[in-house]
Design a protein around this motif. Structure first.
Motif, PDB file in Angstrom:
ATOM      1  N   ASP A   1      -2.533   8.917   4.199  1.00  0.00           N
ATOM      2  CA  ASP A   1      -3.798   8.561   3.562  1.00  0.00           C
ATOM      3  C   ASP A   1      -3.482   8.209   2.114  1.00  0.00           C
ATOM      4  O   ASP A   1      -3.475   9.068   1.242  1.00  0.00           O
ATOM      5  CB  ASP A   1      -4.799   9.708   3.641  1.00  0.00           C
ATOM      6  CG  ASP A   1      -6.188   9.307   3.154  1.00  0.00           C
ATOM      7  OD1 ASP A   1      -6.371   8.116   2.817  1.00  0.00           O
ATOM      8  OD2 ASP A   1      -7.072  10.173   3.103  1.00  0.00           O
ATOM      9  N   SER A   2      -3.180   6.935   1.866  1.00  0.00           N
ATOM     10  CA  SER A   2      -2.730   6.492   0.550  1.00  0.00           C
ATOM     11  C   SER A   2      -3.657   5.419   0.004  1.00  0.00           C
ATOM     12  O   SER A   2      -4.055   4.490   0.717  1.00  0.00           O
ATOM     13  CB  SER A   2      -1.306   5.929   0.626  1.00  0.00           C
ATOM     14  OG  SER A   2      -0.397   6.914   1.067  1.00  0.00           O
ATOM     15  N   SER A   3      -3.991   5.534  -1.274  1.00  0.00           N
ATOM     16  CA  SER A   3      -4.794   4.519  -1.943  1.00  0.00           C
ATOM     17  C   SER A   3      -3.904   3.334  -2.304  1.00  0.00           C
ATOM     18  O   SER A   3      -2.673   3.407  -2.245  1.00  0.00           O
ATOM     19  CB  SER A   3      -5.417   5.093  -3.216  1.00  0.00           C
ATOM     20  OG  SER A   3      -4.395   5.404  -4.162  1.00  0.00           O
ATOM     21  N   PHE A   4      -4.531   2.243  -2.721  1.00  0.00           N
ATOM     22  CA  PHE A   4      -3.759   1.075  -3.121  1.00  0.00           C
ATOM     23  C   PHE A   4      -2.865   1.392  -4.320  1.00  0.00           C
ATOM     24  O   PHE A   4      -1.734   0.918  -4.398  1.00  0.00           O
ATOM     25  CB  PHE A   4      -4.694  -0.082  -3.462  1.00  0.00           C
ATOM     26  CG  PHE A   4      -3.970  -1.273  -4.019  1.00  0.00           C
ATOM     27  CD1 PHE A   4      -3.137  -2.030  -3.214  1.00  0.00           C
ATOM     28  CD2 PHE A   4      -4.119  -1.629  -5.357  1.00  0.00           C
ATOM     29  CE1 PHE A   4      -2.459  -3.130  -3.725  1.00  0.00           C
ATOM     30  CE2 PHE A   4      -3.447  -2.725  -5.874  1.00  0.00           C
ATOM     31  CZ  PHE A   4      -2.617  -3.476  -5.057  1.00  0.00           C
ATOM     32  N   SER A   5      -3.352   2.205  -5.255  1.00  0.00           N
ATOM     33  CA  SER A   5      -2.537   2.546  -6.432  1.00  0.00           C
ATOM     34  C   SER A   5      -1.286   3.316  -6.022  1.00  0.00           C
ATOM     35  O   SER A   5      -0.213   3.142  -6.618  1.00  0.00           O
ATOM     36  CB  SER A   5      -3.363   3.343  -7.437  1.00  0.00           C
ATOM     37  OG  SER A   5      -3.817   4.559  -6.865  1.00  0.00           O
ATOM     38  N   ASP A   6      -1.392   4.165  -5.008  1.00  0.00           N
ATOM     39  CA  ASP A   6      -0.220   4.886  -4.500  1.00  0.00           C
ATOM     40  C   ASP A   6       0.821   3.910  -3.961  1.00  0.00           C
ATOM     41  O   ASP A   6       2.020   4.043  -4.220  1.00  0.00           O
ATOM     42  CB  ASP A   6      -0.610   5.866  -3.391  1.00  0.00           C
ATOM     43  CG  ASP A   6      -1.504   6.990  -3.884  1.00  0.00           C
ATOM     44  OD1 ASP A   6      -1.399   7.341  -5.078  1.00  0.00           O
ATOM     45  OD2 ASP A   6      -2.307   7.496  -3.083  1.00  0.00           O
ATOM     46  N   ILE A   7       0.375   2.936  -3.193  1.00  0.00           N
ATOM     47  CA  ILE A   7       1.277   1.952  -2.602  1.00  0.00           C
ATOM     48  C   ILE A   7       1.873   1.053  -3.685  1.00  0.00           C
ATOM     49  O   ILE A   7       3.057   0.714  -3.657  1.00  0.00           O
ATOM     50  CB  ILE A   7       0.538   1.126  -1.544  1.00  0.00           C
ATOM     51  CG1 ILE A   7       0.069   2.034  -0.404  1.00  0.00           C
ATOM     52  CG2 ILE A   7       1.416   0.009  -0.996  1.00  0.00           C
ATOM     53  CD1 ILE A   7      -0.846   1.359   0.588  1.00  0.00           C
ATOM     54  N   LEU A   8       1.043   0.677  -4.667  1.00  0.00           N
ATOM     55  CA  LEU A   8       1.492  -0.235  -5.717  1.00  0.00           C
ATOM     56  C   LEU A   8       2.675   0.340  -6.497  1.00  0.00           C
ATOM     57  O   LEU A   8       3.536  -0.407  -6.975  1.00  0.00           O
ATOM     58  CB  LEU A   8       0.332  -0.543  -6.663  1.00  0.00           C
ATOM     59  CG  LEU A   8       0.539  -1.655  -7.691  1.00  0.00           C
ATOM     60  CD1 LEU A   8       0.811  -2.986  -6.989  1.00  0.00           C
ATOM     61  CD2 LEU A   8      -0.691  -1.776  -8.593  1.00  0.00           C
ATOM     62  N   ASP A   9       2.739   1.658  -6.627  1.00  0.00           N
ATOM     63  CA  ASP A   9       3.851   2.288  -7.342  1.00  0.00           C
ATOM     64  C   ASP A   9       5.203   1.987  -6.705  1.00  0.00           C
ATOM     65  O   ASP A   9       6.243   2.072  -7.361  1.00  0.00           O
ATOM     66  CB  ASP A   9       3.645   3.809  -7.395  1.00  0.00           C
ATOM     67  CG  ASP A   9       2.511   4.214  -8.315  1.00  0.00           C
ATOM     68  OD1 ASP A   9       2.156   3.404  -9.189  1.00  0.00           O
ATOM     69  OD2 ASP A   9       1.992   5.335  -8.154  1.00  0.00           O
TER      70      ASP A   9
END
Length: 263
Positions: A71-79
């Protein structure tokens, strides 16, 4: 060595499709509006690069490990995003159309491991691709509205590499991934509110090697000229695939922003 760090990075690697990046879909974030430039032969063409700020949730499993809920937000993935690209193209003649949509992303990350005996660190690199090729026929086509019945096929490919450094596993690397194809069908359309402002959206559902594959979106567009438009909206895409211990059962959703170029 505990598997926690390795699992986390492995499944971050499976996540994206922010190009989903990983792209999808699929339909792109934009369906070219009804008014388009027309060639002497009667063909119209449109290309639409877009950006999808999608988060992801669901269950994934690779490398023989048990399925893990993500359960990851876009900001988590963007990192962890190294590269991502998305675009749709369309060629249309009268009521008939041929279209394609591609999404690609590459993400990576690394983490240390407890004690460093088996390995001191593990690095994960994951590439995700989704491409849709389809055809459509307009059952409604006038100056203000268009509704297409569409069908096609979507190809998914997920590939993940694990590399260990230090400790007993120093220099060891492993690869896991899967490629599959699903048949898709549905609708896409647009409606002109004014000569400049229009609504657009699509809905697709299908299956094949995956148990379920679907994609829905709604957006509003603004026409700056006969050749340039911008769209903003929201998109959700889901796929449920599993085979031989590989699991990719996820939903990606988030706002979408794109530009439509007609020629």
């Amino acid at each position: 060595m505990k598997l926690g760090a390795a699992r986390t990075l492995t499944f971050i690697g499976s996540l994206l499709f922010t190009g989903g990046v990983m792209a999808g879909d699929i339909y792109s974030p934009m369906t070219p509006p009804a008014q388009q430039a027309e060639t002497e032969a009667g063909w119209t063409f449109a290309i639409a690069p877009y950006f999808w700020a999608a988060g992801i949730s669901g269950d994934v499993a690779q490398f023989g490990l048990p399925a893990v809920e993500v359960d990851s937000s876009f900001s988590d993935i963007l990192d962890h995003l190294d590269f991502g690209a998305m675009a749709i193209g369309e060629a249309r003649y009268d009521r008939y159309s041929i279209f394609g949509d591609v999404m690609y992303s590459k993400i990576s990350g690394s983490a240390g491991t407890p004690r460093g005996i088996v390995a001191s660190s593990v690095e994960v690199t994951s590439e995700t691709f989704a491409g849709l090729l389809g055809v459509g026929y307009s059952i409604i086509d006038d100056n203000s509205a268009r509704l297409d019945v569409v069908g096609g096929a979507r190809v998914w490919s997920v590939d993940t590499d694990l590399s260990f450094s230090g400790g007993i596993l120093d220099g060891v690397s492993r690869n896991d991934g899967a490629t599959w194809v699903d048949a898709m069908a549905g609708f896409r359309g647009n409606y002109a509110i004014t000569p400049e402002i229009y609504l657009t959206g699509w809905g697709l559902i299908g299956a094949g090697q995956a148990d379920l594959d679907w994609d829905v979106a709604a957006a509003i567009g603004y026409r700056f000229s006969d050749t340039i438009s911008a769209v903003v909206g929201y998109r959700a895409l889901g796929v449920d695939y599993s085979k031989d211990g590989f699991v990719f059962d996820v939903v990606q959703q988030g706002p979408i922003l794109g530009m439509v170029i007609r020629f």
